[in-house]
Design an enzyme around this catalytic site. Sequence first.
Site: not given
Ligand code: F6P
Length: 522
Positions: A208, A214, A265-266, A351, A382, A491
């Site tokens: 987003k 990452e 995002g979620r 979240e 199990h 972060k």
């Molecule tokens: O973990 C925080 C967060 O902002 C989530 O809400 C989101 O889904 C994820 O990081 C990834 O964010 P982005 O889509 O901006 O890379």
Amino acid sequence: MTRTRCDRTSAWRALQAAWDSSGHAFDARQAFAKDPVRFARLSQTAPHVFADLSKNLLDADTEVLLQNLARECGVEAHRNAMFAGEAINSTENRAVMHWLLRFPPLALVQSNHSAIKTVATELTRVHTTLDAMLAYAQAVRDDAAISDVVNIGIGGSDLGPQMAVTALDAFAMPSKRFHFVSNVDGHELDAVLRKLKPESTLFLIASKTFTTIETMTNARSAKAWFAAQGGTDTARHFAALTTNVEAAKAFGISTTFGFWDWVGGRYSLWSAIGLPLAIAIGPQGFREFLAGAHDMDEHFRTAHLARNLPMRLGLLDVWYRNFHGFTSRSIAPYHAALKRYPAYLQQLEMESNGKRVDAAGEAVPFATSPALWGEPGTNGQHAYFQMLHQGVDVVPVEFVGVKKARHALAGHQTLLLANVLAQAQALMEGKEDRGGHKNFPGNRPSTFLLLDELTPTTLGALIALQEHRVFVSGSVWGINSFDQWGVELGKVLAKDVEARLLNGNAEELDGSTAGLLALLRS
Ligand code: F6P
């Protein structure tokens, strides 16, 4: 919008009184014995999902009190504000309109949704982008040279598409393989890259913000790998799914599908972030997925409180968390393809509602999000079902059962359905055995969500149901379910620690972090 804090309402006091007098000792077995129509009373059909709430520690009177609570807390007004495009994500001053991503084009519907016209411009943009994205998905499907699609994203940019692509595997085109790389741990990307050739791979960089460390680290490594392996046509082999089109361009990606800051995002699976799913199941399948979710949106938006499934589930969550004091909910999908569903729901619930302050920033004196955890059945039986049946803590279980299978293997489906029914039955009924090791206390609550079949439509409805139930409990608690400030501190510290790992500076670190840093550098 001013909202009355839930614990200051008269409905909360009434619920507390009901809990004190009889609620704490409620026995579902006795409730069934007393009420021959309990199943009918506490179950309902919602679009594409049947729900049985009758094995819960709840009766019709408690439900009425919970509905009063929702009214006093202004949950319906809050819901209407979301569906009117108001900026209910107050800490980020954003509207919350993931539901608009699945709204049909205005020209095609006779909707009684009066507020929809106020967001008509956004709706037009939604459909323009959706059409472009689905045309691209079709082109990728038709491109026989592309055999592997790699989604690089994390959180909502990973869990949603991964969950849905896995769930709908039976509808996916067999000639494409899908890979999901989320972790910054290079082992994950490395293991995927070792199986790939640049000329047959499409990388989707899903973020987003297009800043998540990452994802950016994995995207850079993927790009470097692509070039090192002799890949040349970046435009053909990389696409970006993001609200930050400029950053994607600066990264060197020209094929971009955008979305908007009013999609959390979620909650973004329905946007361009859903591209892996659209490639897997095709444009028609993706539209069915959206349509199933839209049906649930309309149910949530219009159904009476008493027969509104997201409302009932969200209010049950409040009853369990704040009155029974249950700290978690176990998610038990009895369909192997739903194996990422518990992980997806973890982000959605925790979240969204893992907050200790209300929307105004004041600490709340009551509990909020439960912890969610689970595995597909029958595997969980199990592993940890021992604790669900005989442990000290009571953990409500939410089963998902799917009536029809899409395989032809004899006997499996009946056995699977027998197991899910038996587990729910055993949890509630228990078994008397003079209090020893073989005694099952019973009266352990569960909800049963039943799908006729696992299809794009029913999955869309199930996920939208979950989104809205999270909205309801968050709304009662008066928290902002649409921000996630809690992820920020880690972060920032990771950046600082990364530098320290490189330069060895341990100044002002706590003793433990300094000790571990020294070990990692030795
Ligand atoms: O973990 C925080 C967060 O902002 C989530 O809400 C989101 O889904 C994820 O990081 C990834 O964010 P982005 O889509 O901006 O890379």
